[in-house]
Design an enzyme around this catalytic site. Structure first.
Site, mmCIF file in Angstrom:
data_model
loop_
_atom_site.group_PDB
_atom_site.id
_atom_site.type_symbol
_atom_site.label_atom_id
_atom_site.label_comp_id
_atom_site.label_asym_id
_atom_site.label_seq_id
_atom_site.Cartn_x
_atom_site.Cartn_y
_atom_site.Cartn_z
ATOM 1 N N GLY C 134 0.837 -1.195 0.000
ATOM 2 C CA GLY C 134 0.000 0.000 0.000
ATOM 3 C C GLY C 134 0.869 1.241 0.000
ATOM 4 O O GLY C 134 2.058 1.192 0.362
ATOM 5 N N CYS C 135 0.292 2.350 -0.391
ATOM 6 C CA CYS C 135 1.095 3.574 -0.516
ATOM 7 C C CYS C 135 1.591 4.061 0.842
ATOM 8 O O CYS C 135 2.793 4.235 1.045
ATOM 9 C CB CYS C 135 0.306 4.661 -1.250
ATOM 10 S SG CYS C 135 -1.327 5.004 -0.579
ATOM 11 N N TYR C 136 0.670 4.280 1.779
ATOM 12 C CA TYR C 136 1.111 4.764 3.094
ATOM 13 C C TYR C 136 2.095 3.806 3.767
ATOM 14 O O TYR C 136 3.122 4.241 4.297
ATOM 15 C CB TYR C 136 -0.096 4.971 4.009
ATOM 16 C CG TYR C 136 -0.957 6.176 3.718
ATOM 17 C CD1 TYR C 136 -0.428 7.462 3.711
ATOM 18 C CD2 TYR C 136 -2.329 6.046 3.504
ATOM 19 C CE1 TYR C 136 -1.245 8.574 3.485
ATOM 20 C CE2 TYR C 136 -3.148 7.146 3.280
ATOM 21 C CZ TYR C 136 -2.598 8.416 3.277
ATOM 22 O OH TYR C 136 -3.407 9.498 3.066
ATOM 23 N N THR C 138 4.236 1.803 2.511
ATOM 24 C CA THR C 138 5.567 1.852 1.901
ATOM 25 C C THR C 138 6.460 2.858 2.626
ATOM 26 O O THR C 138 7.598 2.550 2.993
ATOM 27 C CB THR C 138 5.441 2.226 0.409
ATOM 28 O OG1 THR C 138 4.833 1.138 -0.287
ATOM 29 C CG2 THR C 138 6.796 2.540 -0.213
ATOM 30 N N PHE C 295 7.213 10.769 -0.990
ATOM 31 C CA PHE C 295 7.249 10.003 -2.240
ATOM 32 C C PHE C 295 5.944 10.258 -2.975
ATOM 33 O O PHE C 295 5.019 10.861 -2.449
ATOM 34 C CB PHE C 295 7.459 8.509 -1.958
ATOM 35 C CG PHE C 295 6.450 7.896 -1.030
ATOM 36 C CD1 PHE C 295 6.507 8.136 0.351
ATOM 37 C CD2 PHE C 295 5.428 7.079 -1.502
ATOM 38 C CE1 PHE C 295 5.571 7.578 1.220
ATOM 39 C CE2 PHE C 295 4.493 6.513 -0.646
ATOM 40 C CZ PHE C 295 4.563 6.773 0.721
#
Lengths: 326, 326, 326, 326
Positions: C134-136, C138, C295
């Site tokens: 998942g983005c968060y 990462t 990011f």
């Protein structure tokens, strides 16, 4: 309030379809209006949630609600105002219809006064049914009609309107191209080909003027700025244009004519004002004046003008409730 | 690199004034360009800080730096390019001047080739001194010149250009009206009166065409969209306009002609492309076509076109380094 | 393609569900990737329209398309990846699943390698099935895991993560609260109560670390910035944190450790980089270091990391196709 | 004005330094305030231009202007309020100082009442000199002080404040990093290291509470949202926090306690409200409550609070002129 004669009773109003951008703006204005009592605002999707009017939640109501009010605002999707207009007519309730359903060129404009306030004030004051103008036409017609009437336009010359609007003009129903990530950093022309649905309204009010109308979508929530280029009759200049406007709009607290410069969007956003300006152009064989007209699409372009019309229809102070000061 | 014959040596370039928006964009393109070696980039205020080119910090350098390069880009404030152009001339270094100092109408254009790439490719390829066009004129001239040459324009009719640009077009020196809190949610016309400094350039390249140019400031960082309304000669329509463009720009990887629809800002931002479109208009007595032209003011409108010109001047692949794919 | 030895054939890939924000970003990266051939991208709603890959329109395809590729990316709505994963397994096609369906804590993670590239490179290189993080998570896991492993965190102290994301993180299906007019000028916390669906993933990878995660929605299209406050073990400071990161991420072209200062969103947007920073805090009884990690949610937070994983799985150059330079 | 007892004369006020964002907002509020007469507003750079108060242009005035008013607002750059405070003292004119010059921790706070309205109402009502609080501290102190007083905070635990502010918080003097093109699409932490100049003020008002304060810059013009994570004493939960706030702020028309959910920036922008909310967190060993507090940095964070203080000092209605309704 001891005496209940209708002459001193505070008029009561209702809002049909109050949860779109226009309806919400209208309720915001009504929340600060001291001359009317807002009895209800309908919304199926938002029923139970608060409106801007203290103590007044949205309700899912039908025609029966008309029995309770003196005037109703219709803030529905285009097409849905027809049955409400008929029901209000039957109930002898005044109507300000903010949809396109009864505007000039709609085919249903008979018996309905066109609510361009500064143009039709006396008819509006006597009307039971008023069609509130479209946002773009409000600016175009208020800019051009005095010039047309006073013979200031060069004959048969295309009048070019490059208009730009904030995205609330496209309504609140969710469409992919109106998502934040699509609009942020973007700008585009749309409705190309000169067949935008607002053109019928402009043509009906500006007979014989060949209008080329190109709208653009701005990455801002609200506001309209119209840059209008007009070839003028011999001897006419920006000063003459300003004089024509000033004669026509003297006394209006809503329409302002700038003596110099041009309005920016931020001068009018969150207000009910409309600001007119005219600038002479250098270096052209045909004398041409550029008009820059700015207003809030939700203010003078919709809810603000609707309240102006209501004020006239109910015999209230012309600018009561409106946000007209800079 | 064992052999040092100049025919195989990688050309070396320098950038004067590389810390403004244009200079930074140019350095970003040069960082990905495989055909040249960027030797230095000057900036007084940013000396010592990194540029987009790996291992190349800004330096505070004078004319002596010209000894080290084959071609120099001038990204200075308008007015400051004159002495650098002279010094480069003396040093026999090729120049792409991104300022207005040597553009048509400047009074200093003699002996300098106008770097509108698609128009003057062969002269540019042979030139020592090139004046990179202004951002707005790039779009206006590429849109209109083929129409003028092919006789598609109605005679003596005002051509109306409603242009809108992102704020980097106004440069990077801090001015109160360019602060975020001033621009956010705003939109305005500026340069009213038809005397924008870019008009001289348009008039020089479009003799006899009466251009009315109205620029607007968009609340976006970058990108230009020009909406151009032209009265056309009898029998001419959008299809004929597209055909004229296609003939002229065939083979260009930078200029694209849309078969239908119109480009939006987001189609061109962060690229070096310029996209042309033409749409017929309904309901007008005078046949009128609307052209919508979009490009990035920092791409084809400045740094991208400068690199196109460099590629021609140095005999490199035409689109090397450019961001031309959608 | 006459010779079929797999060692020299260019690997072929497909993208399932390529028209959302993640799928489009992935196709943009693949369009510039020189080591693979993109054979198809599926989308029901966009079938026939172009993708970022030249000559490759979207198609409405089913499992049979798997016969044509060596690796497939799943960019589906959460929940929809399960049958595709099974079909790919049966077809012996490698999978990078960008949904949450097979991530740690999903209940379906068995036999699937967690594709946090810098952590699991060797397993990923051998894997047939990879769950892209998942983005968060990462950012949170790459920030905290080296500190946990090296014993730099104070014991049992709540680690507070104030995260902020651009709106593409919420996907491309139109919802009223994601309209431009709702997000413009706004900012809000959401997922309050510490039960965001990404927490399972963080807890699985950071056992014993009590994470308090508060996400916020930014009025920008893309990018994530996480401000993480950690109580540190005695004697630990920001320098020690940076040293732990540097040891762990040496050699990575994607993860960068700043020697001083902190990254801003604009440093990472439109790239596949992730930038780590650590700052000591004054005036607190408990020694506390603030980590700022930035990011692009569509880059390292989704499509960029997916391509990193693909590169490992197919034996390609680690950073081929990635946008890692500043 | 020759006689009539002061009890019935409308109080007169002046604004020193009225052309920054804070001064302009203050003049906007004063323009709609019915209890005071605004006599003058000073600005060197804007002298002669209109203020928001009808008929009142900016003037370039010195101390002599103090003779004409009962109360003066100081909206100067930090550092410049000291001589004006002395001059006002000598002239026996009441002062609301919106700079940091006389706030707690400044070293000049003696004899000056701290104008956190809801905390010090009775002292403010009797004060001649009031230091208007900083924007960030207003939210942090109103959120935390009732918890501190009621013993709801766990002892010696770091309280983490992740705050985010619109860019008007940084003032109106043009700086390159505040240009539109720099802020658009960006987001960043700043003032890292826990030494923001507002911390002195927080520490003075919250003795013994270890505050870790991390501000962030939002790409919006105005508004502050503070996400505050506090470890709570045994048995304390969000409900207890709300109860403590409600006891303290009952009767305030400015401070609102949400029964559920959390405020977004758009709920408070362009108002003088401050909205408090508290949410319990799951899955943490140490019971921790997250507070989300929102207000407009120019409203309750500056000009709105200054008018609250003026209302108290001049014996006017507490919320006269304020924008407190949703």
């Amino acid at each position: 309030m001891t005496n209940d004669s209708s002459s001193i009773r505070t008029p009561r109003v209702g809002v049909v379809g109050g949860s779109g951008y226009t309806g919400r703006e209208l309720l915001r204005i009504l929340a600060g209006h001291r001359g009317v009592q807002t009895r209800w605002a309908t919304s199926r999707s938002e029923a139970g949630r608060p409106t801007a009017v203290r103590g007044l939640p949205y309700q899912d109501l039908g025609f029966e609600a008309l029995g309770d009010v003196d005037l109703v605002f219709l803030c529905l999707p285009h097409g849905a105002a027809v049955p409400w207009m008929e029901a209000a007519d039957a109930a002898e309730v005044r109507v300000v219809d903010l949809t396109a359903d009864h505007r000039p060129g709609s085919g249903r404009e008979e018996g309905v006064v066109y609510g361009l306030t500064e143009r039709n004030a006396s008819e509006i004051a006597r009307a039971r049914k008023v069609a509130n103008p479209g946002c773009y036409p409000t600016g175009v017609i208020l800019s051009l009609e005095p010039l047309l009437e006073d013979g200031l336009l060069a004959e048969s010359r295309t009048v070019t309107v490059a208009a730009a609007s904030g995205v609330t003009g496209a309504g609140r129903s969710p469409k992919p191209h109106l998502l934040f990530a699509e609009i942020h950093g973007d700008y585009r022309a749309y409705g190309l080909g000169n067949d935008h649905r607002h053109l019928k309204e402009m043509r009906a009010l500006l007979p014989g003027v060949p209008v080329l109308f190109v709208p653009h979508l701005l990455p801002v929530p609200r506001g309209i700025l119209e840059t209008i280029s007009v070839a003028v009759a011999p001897g006419v200049d920006a000063e003459a244009v300003r004089a024509a406007w000033t004669r026509r709009y003297a006394g209006s607290g809503v329409v302002e004519v700038l003596a110099e410069g041009a309005p920016a969007l931020r001068d009018v956003v969150d207000t009910d004002r409309l600001v007119l300006s005219a600038i002479d152009n250098e270096g052209l064989a045909e004398p041409t004046v550029t008009l820059v007209t700015a207003f809030d699409n939700l203010g003078k372009g919709a809810a603000g003008q609707a309240v102006q019309n209501m004020n006239l229809m109910l015999g209230l102070e012309a600018e009561e409730g409106l946000r007209c000061r800079r």
